[in-house]
Structure formats: C-alpha cells, structure tokens
Design a protein around this motif. Structure first.
Motif, PDB file in Angstrom:
ATOM      1  N   VAL A  41       0.883  -1.173   0.000  1.00  0.00           N
ATOM      2  CA  VAL A  41       0.000   0.000   0.000  1.00  0.00           C
ATOM      3  C   VAL A  41       0.923   1.226   0.000  1.00  0.00           C
ATOM      4  O   VAL A  41       1.835   1.333   0.818  1.00  0.00           O
ATOM      5  CB  VAL A  41      -0.904   0.002   1.255  1.00  0.00           C
ATOM      6  CG1 VAL A  41      -1.645   1.324   1.382  1.00  0.00           C
ATOM      7  CG2 VAL A  41      -1.885  -1.167   1.178  1.00  0.00           C
ATOM      8  N   TRP A  42       0.666   2.125  -0.927  1.00  0.00           N
ATOM      9  CA  TRP A  42       1.551   3.295  -1.116  1.00  0.00           C
ATOM     10  C   TRP A  42       0.734   4.548  -0.806  1.00  0.00           C
ATOM     11  O   TRP A  42      -0.288   4.814  -1.445  1.00  0.00           O
ATOM     12  CB  TRP A  42       2.046   3.288  -2.563  1.00  0.00           C
ATOM     13  CG  TRP A  42       3.028   4.361  -2.932  1.00  0.00           C
ATOM     14  CD1 TRP A  42       3.591   5.300  -2.128  1.00  0.00           C
ATOM     15  CD2 TRP A  42       3.573   4.574  -4.248  1.00  0.00           C
ATOM     16  NE1 TRP A  42       4.453   6.084  -2.841  1.00  0.00           N
ATOM     17  CE2 TRP A  42       4.465   5.672  -4.144  1.00  0.00           C
ATOM     18  CE3 TRP A  42       3.399   3.962  -5.496  1.00  0.00           C
ATOM     19  CZ2 TRP A  42       5.165   6.158  -5.252  1.00  0.00           C
ATOM     20  CZ3 TRP A  42       4.096   4.447  -6.592  1.00  0.00           C
ATOM     21  CH2 TRP A  42       4.979   5.532  -6.464  1.00  0.00           C
ATOM     22  N   PRO A  66      -7.011   8.045  -5.394  1.00  0.00           N
ATOM     23  CA  PRO A  66      -5.902   7.252  -5.957  1.00  0.00           C
ATOM     24  C   PRO A  66      -5.178   8.009  -7.059  1.00  0.00           C
ATOM     25  O   PRO A  66      -5.738   8.919  -7.678  1.00  0.00           O
ATOM     26  CB  PRO A  66      -6.631   6.046  -6.566  1.00  0.00           C
ATOM     27  CG  PRO A  66      -7.994   6.544  -6.900  1.00  0.00           C
ATOM     28  CD  PRO A  66      -8.320   7.692  -5.963  1.00  0.00           C
ATOM     29  N   SER A  67      -3.944   7.611  -7.303  1.00  0.00           N
ATOM     30  CA  SER A  67      -3.171   8.167  -8.412  1.00  0.00           C
ATOM     31  C   SER A  67      -2.345   7.011  -8.993  1.00  0.00           C
ATOM     32  O   SER A  67      -1.538   6.404  -8.288  1.00  0.00           O
ATOM     33  CB  SER A  67      -2.277   9.277  -7.867  1.00  0.00           C
ATOM     34  OG  SER A  67      -1.221   9.537  -8.735  1.00  0.00           O
ATOM     35  N   MET A  68      -2.637   6.688 -10.279  1.00  0.00           N
ATOM     36  CA  MET A  68      -1.949   5.534 -10.914  1.00  0.00           C
ATOM     37  C   MET A  68      -0.531   5.925 -11.312  1.00  0.00           C
ATOM     38  O   MET A  68      -0.314   7.037 -11.790  1.00  0.00           O
ATOM     39  CB  MET A  68      -2.652   5.106 -12.211  1.00  0.00           C
ATOM     40  CG  MET A  68      -4.135   4.958 -12.096  1.00  0.00           C
ATOM     41  SD  MET A  68      -4.536   3.555 -11.085  1.00  0.00           S
ATOM     42  CE  MET A  68      -6.320   3.648 -11.144  1.00  0.00           C
ATOM     43  N   LEU A 127       1.151   0.186 -10.249  1.00  0.00           N
ATOM     44  CA  LEU A 127       1.191   0.646  -8.853  1.00  0.00           C
ATOM     45  C   LEU A 127       0.224   1.820  -8.702  1.00  0.00           C
ATOM     46  O   LEU A 127       0.133   2.654  -9.590  1.00  0.00           O
ATOM     47  CB  LEU A 127       2.584   1.170  -8.504  1.00  0.00           C
ATOM     48  CG  LEU A 127       3.677   0.188  -8.114  1.00  0.00           C
ATOM     49  CD1 LEU A 127       5.008   0.929  -8.011  1.00  0.00           C
ATOM     50  CD2 LEU A 127       3.363  -0.498  -6.784  1.00  0.00           C
ATOM     51  N   THR A 128      -0.438   1.870  -7.556  1.00  0.00           N
ATOM     52  CA  THR A 128      -1.336   3.001  -7.286  1.00  0.00           C
ATOM     53  C   THR A 128      -0.951   3.593  -5.945  1.00  0.00           C
ATOM     54  O   THR A 128      -0.760   2.856  -4.973  1.00  0.00           O
ATOM     55  CB  THR A 128      -2.800   2.519  -7.197  1.00  0.00           C
ATOM     56  OG1 THR A 128      -3.112   1.858  -8.417  1.00  0.00           O
ATOM     57  CG2 THR A 128      -3.760   3.680  -6.983  1.00  0.00           C
ATOM     58  N   LYS A 129      -0.824   4.898  -5.938  1.00  0.00           N
ATOM     59  CA  LYS A 129      -0.628   5.517  -4.618  1.00  0.00           C
ATOM     60  C   LYS A 129      -1.897   6.272  -4.251  1.00  0.00           C
ATOM     61  O   LYS A 129      -2.658   6.668  -5.127  1.00  0.00           O
ATOM     62  CB  LYS A 129       0.637   6.367  -4.619  1.00  0.00           C
ATOM     63  CG  LYS A 129       0.552   7.811  -4.866  1.00  0.00           C
ATOM     64  CD  LYS A 129       1.944   8.424  -4.663  1.00  0.00           C
ATOM     65  CE  LYS A 129       2.294   9.373  -5.790  1.00  0.00           C
ATOM     66  NZ  LYS A 129       3.665   9.846  -5.750  1.00  0.00           N
ATOM     67  N   HIS A 130      -2.098   6.445  -2.952  1.00  0.00           N
ATOM     68  CA  HIS A 130      -3.299   7.126  -2.465  1.00  0.00           C
ATOM     69  C   HIS A 130      -2.910   8.325  -1.619  1.00  0.00           C
ATOM     70  O   HIS A 130      -1.975   8.259  -0.830  1.00  0.00           O
ATOM     71  CB  HIS A 130      -4.162   6.172  -1.627  1.00  0.00           C
ATOM     72  CG  HIS A 130      -4.867   5.148  -2.455  1.00  0.00           C
ATOM     73  ND1 HIS A 130      -4.259   3.986  -2.857  1.00  0.00           N
ATOM     74  CD2 HIS A 130      -6.122   5.125  -2.974  1.00  0.00           C
ATOM     75  CE1 HIS A 130      -5.114   3.278  -3.587  1.00  0.00           C
ATOM     76  NE2 HIS A 130      -6.251   3.944  -3.678  1.00  0.00           N
ATOM     77  N   PHE A 131      -3.664   9.405  -1.794  1.00  0.00           N
ATOM     78  CA  PHE A 131      -3.431  10.600  -0.979  1.00  0.00           C
ATOM     79  C   PHE A 131      -4.101  10.432   0.376  1.00  0.00           C
ATOM     80  O   PHE A 131      -5.233   9.950   0.460  1.00  0.00           O
ATOM     81  CB  PHE A 131      -4.010  11.834  -1.680  1.00  0.00           C
ATOM     82  CG  PHE A 131      -3.254  12.182  -2.922  1.00  0.00           C
ATOM     83  CD1 PHE A 131      -2.126  12.978  -2.852  1.00  0.00           C
ATOM     84  CD2 PHE A 131      -3.647  11.688  -4.158  1.00  0.00           C
ATOM     85  CE1 PHE A 131      -1.399  13.276  -3.993  1.00  0.00           C
ATOM     86  CE2 PHE A 131      -2.933  11.984  -5.306  1.00  0.00           C
ATOM     87  CZ  PHE A 131      -1.802  12.782  -5.224  1.00  0.00           C
TER      88      PHE A 131
END
Ligand code: TRH
Length: 382
Positions: A114-115, A134-136, A142-146
């Motif tokens: 989890v990023w 989310p931001s791909m 990979l997906t990162k989340h704010f």
C-alpha cells in the motif's frame, strides 16, 4: 482484510527546512510501532535536524535503532532494491520522490505494498474531496493514495498518541508539577504570578512590536523562547546574543531564552503556558492538544497562499473571538495593525478563547487519531 496487516511499514522523509517534517515523521514512526506493533523503517535525509528534536540520534550512523525503530540515513536516490526490501505499507511524506530502484522493487511485489502520499494539514474545504484519492503510476502497475490530515471526520484527523490527553490532564491538574517544570528554565517564584507565554515563530513575525506591547502593558508577562527562535529580535531586546539561559526584564516583560528541547518536553512547555505562539504544522497541532489559547504563525508560501490557509483555519476555529482573528491576521502579515491594541483585546478575550480551546480539543479527539485512521484505510486497500 487481515488484522495482521500491516506488519512492516516505511516512511520516507526529506527535511526541507526546519523541524516540522521530521517532527511529524518521528511521531508517526513511534506511534505505528508502539501502539500497533508494526516494524517501522524511517528513511531521513538530515540526521542533524532530527537530533535537535530527539537527542538520541547518531548523526553519523547509516542505520540505527532508536526505541525499536530502524532509522536509515536516506543518502540519495541511487541504490538497488529487491521485493524483499519492501514493507507492507510505504509512506512518502509530502510527496517526496522515492528512489527509482525502490519503486521498481515495489512494482515487483506480490501483493503490491500500500503506497500512501501523506499530505500537509489544511482546513480548506477541498481537502475532504482529495482525501483518499488514488493516483496511478504512469508506467508501472502501482497506485498511490493521498492521505490528508484534517479537522473533520471526512479527513484523516490529527496525530494524537494514545493517552496523550490523559497525560496532559494529569499534568495540568498538578500546579506543583507545572511549576517544577518551568523552574527548570529559571522561572522564579515571583514570575509564577505572571502570564506565561511560549514563543515559536518564523523570523518574519512582528516580535519586536509584540515585546513592546508586553513591556508597556498593564500585566506581567514571562515569555519563554527556545534558543534560535526570532533570534535577532530577542537579542535586540536582551541587548546581547540570545543564548539559552539568557534573561532580561524590561517594564512588565521578562524574556527567558530556553534550550531548544526534545519533543516530549516541548509538549509540557505548551501544557504549562497560558498562551502559546506556535508555527508550521506539528507545534500547531500540539498546541491544539494542549487545550490552551494559541496563536499560529503559518509557514510562508508563494503568492500569499498561506493567508488563504490561515483564514480557512480561523473560520473553523474561532467562534465569537474577533480579537484572535485580528491578532492572527496581523501576526501573519495578512493585515496591517498595531500590536498594543491587538494585545489588549486578545488579553481581554483569553477566558473565552480558553473555553473554545477545550471545546475544540474534544471536537478534534472525536475524529479519531490519524495513525489508526491511516491503518484502517491501508487495510481497506488490501
Ligand atoms: O519546524 P517547523 O517550521 O516546520 C515546518 C512545518 O512542518 C511545515 O509544514 C513545513 O513545510 C516547513 O517546516 C518546512 O514547525 P513545526 O511544524 O511546528 O515543527 C517543529 C517541530 O519541532 C515540532 O515537532 C516540535 C519540535 N520542537 C521541539 O521538539 N523542541 C522545541 O524546543 C521546539 C520549539 C519545537
């Protein structure tokens, strides 16, 4: 969703300027580890700044263990990493760029970590809409989340350690403990009757004007200022370099320069003072948990963006407290004004502001603590 998740977690912190970023990352690290049993690795680029808020830090060590947390000196973007090096959760603080090799290794993990991009605290309305988005990754799977801290239950809430409020209440209910704490900084019996104020601000704050207002004001003020803060103005008041231990009294004002202290002691300073001047993000939040009146000096941003943020917070925080709004706007250069009438009005309204400070602390506590909220979110992504 597994209750065992996460077992491991990494935080990447770049100390851009000052101490707030490492201050927050260190709080996060300690809380993830101590309260949730997670193995934490904190990557930090500037060990010297870290040492100022946590004296146990060895500034020469590439890797060290501090209170069960692995602290790694983040010396650069090079380096090769394998999936085995990647923890269950990776937090980048304020959108720092992770080492490219580390990201490649994240993409090879199965399942992916989890990023999280941990963002800055703001009372602006848009925060609720961006929290958890989310931001791909443009190239990798990979997906990162704010993740946004904040002041409502539609944000991540505020950082608050377990037992903090109870500890503060015990301390504030014990005048002898508070007096003993202040005596460490030379506050004398006579000064105990004066209004105790802590001062932490950026160099742009109109400190000289405020000192003048206090000096000529009708009631005694003892101002405790950590070494290095507003150094030029404090030295001018002292007529000597503002070193820790220096003290000067003029008119109704006594200024004491105190050491820049470890984080846990700084909390006690906020709890013991009647009014706290705080700045940036972390000391600002700690002042809110102190449940005492405070004045916030916000970190300067281009195009006066910080004034928008300041107003957004004041709108949420102040209820029938015009003097605090006026004082805060002038303190932050968002409005012209003389400090002496502003101080007179603020002083008169301190009882109302104190009540609001207690009410606000309870309101913020009801949003849960940020670390637990972040873990719930990370689990929901698994
Ligand atoms: O150091 P700061 O100005 O940090 C700021 C903010 O974090 C801001 O968001 C960031 O972008 C900017 O730096 C570059 O103020 P802040 O956030 O209050 O952090 C100070 C830290 O220092 C906090 O953890 C409290 C701690 N502290 C001590 O430990 N001892 C002290 O004596 C004092 C005065 C502070």
């Amino acid at each position: 969703m597994s209750p065992e998740f996460p077992r491991t977690l990494a935080i990447f912190c770049k100390v851009v300027d000052n101490y707030g970023d490492i201050g927050i990352c260190w709080r996060l690290s300690r809380q993830f580890h101590a309260e949730h049993g997670i193995a934490v690795t904190l990557w930090v680029d500037d060990l010297a700044s870290f040492r100022r808020i946590w004296p146990a830090v060895d500034t020469q060590a590439a890797v060290q263990d501090i209170d069960g947390i692995t602290v790694r000196h983040w010396a650069g973007q090079d380096g090769e990493y394998a999936p085995a090096d990647i923890p269950d959760v990776v937090i980048e603080f304020f959108g720092v760029d992770l080492p490219p090799g580390y990201i490649e290794a994240m993409a090879q993990c199965e399942p992916r970590p989890v990023w999280i991009n941990y963002e800055g605290l703001s009372a602006e309305e848009w925060v609720e809409g961006c929290h958890r988005l989310p931001s791909m990754h443009p190239r990798l799977k990979l997906t990162k989340h704010f993740f946004f801290p904040g002041f409502t239950d539609k944000t991540g809430g505020l950082l608050r350690e377990r037992g903090l409020i109870e500890e503060r209440e015990r301390f504030q209910a014990d005048p002898a403990a508070m007096a003993a704490f202040l005596a460490r900084f030379g506050v004398t019996q006579d000064e105990k009757a004066s209004r105790k104020v802590s001062l932490f601000c950026y160099p742009e704050a109109p400190v000289a004007e405020l000192f003048e207002a206090w000096e000529q004001g009708g009631s005694a003020v003892t101002c405790l200022v950590p070494e290095g803060v507003a150094r030029a103005q404090v030295s001018a008041f002292m007529g000597a370099d503002a070193m820790a231990g220096a003290c000067a009294t003029r008119g109704a004002l006594t200024v004491r320069v105190i050491p820049f202290m470890p984080q846990t002691d700084y909390d006690r300073l906020l709890w013991a003072c009647d009014l706290n001047f705080v700045r940036g993000e972390d000391s600002w939040v700690r002042a809110q948990w102190a449940a005492r009146p405070f004045v916030w000096h916000i970190y300067l941003q281009d195009e006066n963006l910080h004034h928008v943020k300041l107003r957004a917070f004041l709108e949420k925080y102040t209820v029938n407290m015009q003097s605090l709004v006026d004082f805060s706007l002038c303190w932050n250069g968002a409005r012209e004004g003389r400090m002496d009438p502003l101080w007179t009005s603020l002083q008169a309204e301190l009882p109302t502001i104190s009540r609001r400070a207690r009410e606000w602390e309870a309101q913020m506590s009801a949003n849960g603590d940020l670390v637990s909220n972040l873990l719930d979110f990370a689990r929901s992504l698994r």
